[in-house]
Design a protein around this motif. Structure first.
Motif, PDB file in Angstrom:
ATOM      1  N   ILE A  50      49.299  56.186   0.512  1.00 58.71           N
ATOM      2  CA  ILE A  50      50.351  55.176   0.410  1.00 58.71           C
ATOM      3  C   ILE A  50      51.441  55.787  -0.465  1.00 58.71           C
ATOM      4  N   THR A  52      54.684  55.252  -2.851  1.00 54.15           N
ATOM      5  CA  THR A  52      55.452  54.252  -3.603  1.00 54.15           C
ATOM      6  C   THR A  52      56.594  54.941  -4.325  1.00 54.15           C
ATOM      7  N   ARG A  68      56.877  50.305  -1.227  1.00 55.52           N
ATOM      8  CA  ARG A  68      55.728  51.107  -0.805  1.00 55.52           C
ATOM      9  C   ARG A  68      55.632  51.095   0.709  1.00 55.52           C
ATOM     10  N   ILE A  96      60.027  39.827  -1.897  1.00 54.21           N
ATOM     11  CA  ILE A  96      58.840  40.682  -1.921  1.00 54.21           C
ATOM     12  C   ILE A  96      58.279  40.754  -0.501  1.00 54.21           C
ATOM     13  N   THR A 114      58.218  45.664  -3.081  1.00 51.73           N
ATOM     14  CA  THR A 114      57.037  45.150  -3.774  1.00 51.73           C
ATOM     15  C   THR A 114      57.423  44.246  -4.937  1.00 51.73           C
ATOM     16  N   ARG A 115      58.712  43.906  -4.991  1.00 50.39           N
ATOM     17  CA  ARG A 115      59.152  42.991  -6.040  1.00 50.39           C
ATOM     18  C   ARG A 115      60.327  42.185  -5.521  1.00 50.39           C
TER      19      ARG A 115
ATOM     20  N   PRO B  50      50.137  52.211  -6.248  1.00 49.24           N
ATOM     21  CA  PRO B  50      49.086  51.332  -5.725  1.00 49.24           C
ATOM     22  C   PRO B  50      47.790  51.491  -6.512  1.00 49.24           C
ATOM     23  N   GLU B  60      44.517  46.477  -1.867  1.00 43.80           N
ATOM     24  CA  GLU B  60      45.191  47.384  -2.774  1.00 43.80           C
ATOM     25  C   GLU B  60      46.658  46.991  -2.930  1.00 43.80           C
ATOM     26  N   LEU B  61      47.022  46.630  -4.161  1.00 46.88           N
ATOM     27  CA  LEU B  61      48.392  46.198  -4.438  1.00 46.88           C
ATOM     28  C   LEU B  61      49.028  47.135  -5.451  1.00 46.88           C
ATOM     29  N   THR B  62      50.367  47.044  -5.562  1.00 52.50           N
ATOM     30  CA  THR B  62      51.047  47.742  -6.648  1.00 52.50           C
ATOM     31  C   THR B  62      51.111  46.785  -7.839  1.00 52.50           C
ATOM     32  N   GLU B  65      53.363  43.703  -7.340  1.00 60.06           N
ATOM     33  CA  GLU B  65      52.773  42.767  -6.370  1.00 60.06           C
ATOM     34  C   GLU B  65      51.634  41.969  -7.008  1.00 60.06           C
TER      35      GLU B  65
END
Lengths: 125, 420
Positions: A50, A52, A68, A96, A114-115, B50, B60-62, B65
């Motif tokens: 992943i 980010t 991400r 988000i 992610t925000r 993450p 699985e989050l950051t 999040e």
């Protein structure tokens, strides 16, 4: 990086798993469990991560929004993806989960925020 | 003076979870969160990588999040919060003095939850010689500069310490186009999680130099390089192993310390090993009605555990604010860490609340095939086999009703480690 050894990350044991070629077929050694073996097979053939990072936001309450990929993307495409994201600027407000780049580098993965970033309040300064 | 049932100090993951749980358990829902920063969410806001929530949310989050899920609930429930507000004092009478743009504020709470998190140790904490030029950061500070403020902090970096934040920053710097020359670790092992060593260093070919230390920082106005050396088993430099590494940036990731300035002012008894308050299984500190959770209590490696712990603290804080008489005649027995166990949390069991709870602990070294035992009055109550134990991974044991029913309350509970 083409290596014949990977370190399993599924548990604190951290087994070193080795790939050996024998007459065209592959054998794996050093794994401590079945899950580790499955993980190593993927890690040897097509390692994915992943990604980010942050993307610039215009007129937002903060200047950068964290993002991400919603799916892991091939490891070798990470730097290419980063350079695309470096050149992008989005306009506030950002929710988000909203898609910033769709299907980045044809990986099938979308880049999502992610925000939540609200609009800049003029009284902020 | 404004009055609240529960006031939570700190709006990070611990504070948010504690406030939500207090709120749920209160009839008179007067809960207040006080946060120093501009936004709720705490340090999670700058942890954009993450790996959060795997245990609590099973996905699985950051960091942002993970925080968002709790911030959303705070908003939905219209729990009161103050941002950009700094608490400067709490008293044993549970009066809080805070300051923000509007001035000084006095708040009276029936109970308080401490959730101020922790601080990074700096270069000074490990006594690094050399000059004091620009370009020296703690890892978390650099994380904020890059991920939130968007600065480019340098071109070539050396990272001191291989804890999780150091490892994660090695990857982050690399992605930002900053060359990470090495991660220098004084111990013969990394205290970071395995997955971070693989995904943050190995993925990018960043060397991890174990049993090495930075002996000197060079540079007049900006960092020009560092000298590193190998260390022996006593962590002493081995002569003639010195090597110069050219760099313009040095990141220190050399540990975290619970932030207990306020706790000290309130006269709360601290545990020398955790650096946080001594608490019982209700997460009550030595001051009645003041509870603690999260990294202010002891430094966690996973936020998921912070959330669970904070929920318990929040629940008991709500209970205290409604029924302080339940906590009137507290009698405690000690939970003691012995051989191989560095610390346990909670450190006490409250005889008024003999209910199943989770005991968290860390070991003091690397162990393979060991047994953790819980004993009381010379009797072993529980034995758990562990194939691997490392100082970097916090362990948890559920203390069940069955174990509690066998306790002799005139003796300590002892947690220890034996090799097989």
């Amino acid at each position: 990086m083409q290596e014949n050894k990977v370190t399993c990350i599924l548990c604190p044991r951290g087994c070193t798993i080795e790939k050996k070629e024998q007459g065209g077929t592959f054998e794996f050694a050093g794994f401590g469990c079945k899950r580790g073996l499955e993980w190593a097979k993927v890690e040897f053939t097509n390692p994915k991560r992943i990604l980010t990072t942050t993307v610039h936001v215009k007129s937002g309450e903060i200047e950068f929004v964290p993002v991400r990929t919603n799916l892991p993307i091939p490891k070798e495409k990470i730097f290419e993806a980063i350079s695309i994201l470096k050149g992008i600027e989005v306009l506030a407000p950002v929710e988000i989960g909203s898609v910033i780049v769709k299907n980045i580098l044809d990986t099938g993965a979308d880049v999502i925020a992610t925000r939540k970033v609200g609009k800049k309040d003029s009284s902020d300064d | 003076m404004e009055k609240y049932k529960v006031v939570v100090i700190g709006g990070g993951p611990a504070g948010l979870a504690a406030a939500l749980e207090s709120f749920k358990n209160l009839d008179d829902k007067k809960v207040l969160i006080i946060e120093r920063d501009k936004f709720l969410g705490g340090i999670l806001n700058q942890c954009i990588h993450p790996g959060f929530g795997l245990h609590y949310f099973k996905e699985e989050l950051t960091g942002p999040e993970y925080a968002h899920r709790f911030i959303e609930q705070v908003m939905e429930n219209q729990i009161e919060y103050l941002t950009e507000t700094h608490v400067i004092e709490i008293t044993p009478q549970k009066e809080i003095v805070a300051v923000n743009k509007k001035g000084l504020k006095r708040i009276k709470a029936d109970s308080i939850v401490l959730a101020m998190g922790c601080r990074e140790r700096t270069r000074g904490a490990i006594i690094t010689l050399g000059t004091r030029p620009a370009g020296i950061f703690t890892a978390g500070q650099a994380q904020r500069f890059i991920n939130i403020e968007g600065y480019r902090i340098g071109k070539k970096a050396v990272i001191v310490g291989s804890g999780d934040i150091g490892l994660i920053m090695a990857r982050r710097l690399t992605l930002e186009g900053i060359e990470v020359k090495a991660v220098v670790e004084i111990m013969p092992y990394s205290t970071g999680l395995r997955r971070n060593i693989v995904q943050c260093l190995n993925d990018f070919g960043i060397p991890l130099l174990l049993s090495h230390k930075v002996t000197k920082i060079h540079g007049k106005y900006r960092v020009e390089g560092v000298t590193i050396a190998k260390v022996d088993s006593q962590l002493k430099e081995i002569p003639s192993t010195e090597r110069f590494i050219e760099c313009d940036t040095v990141l220190f990731s050399v540990g975290l310390i619970p932030e207990n300035e306020l706790s000290k002012k309130a006269g709360i008894v601290l545990d020398m090993r955790t650096g946080g308050p001594v608490v019982d299984n209700t997460f009550s500190t030595s001051q009645k009605g003041i509870f603690a959770c999260g990294n202010v209590l002891h430094v966690h490696d996973l936020v998921d555990n912070v959330t669970l712990e904070a929920q318990t603290a929040g629940r008991y804080a709500a209970m205290y604010s409604q029924h302080p008489e339940l906590f009137e005649n507290n009698i405690h027995i000690n939970i003691v860490a012995k051989e191989g166990i560095r610390y346990v949390v909670p450190q006490k069991l409250n005889k008024n609340f003999v209910q199943p709870f989770v005991l968290r602990f860390r070991v003091d070294n690397f162990y393979k095939d060991a047994i953790v035992t819980i004993s009381n009055a010379g009797k072993i109550l529980m034995k758990i086999k562990k194939s691997i134990l490392t100082p970097g991974e916090m362990e948890s044991i559920e203390i069940s009703q069955k174990i509690l029913s066998q306790l002799d309350f005139s003796n300590d509970i002892v947690v220890s480690l034996q090799n097989i």
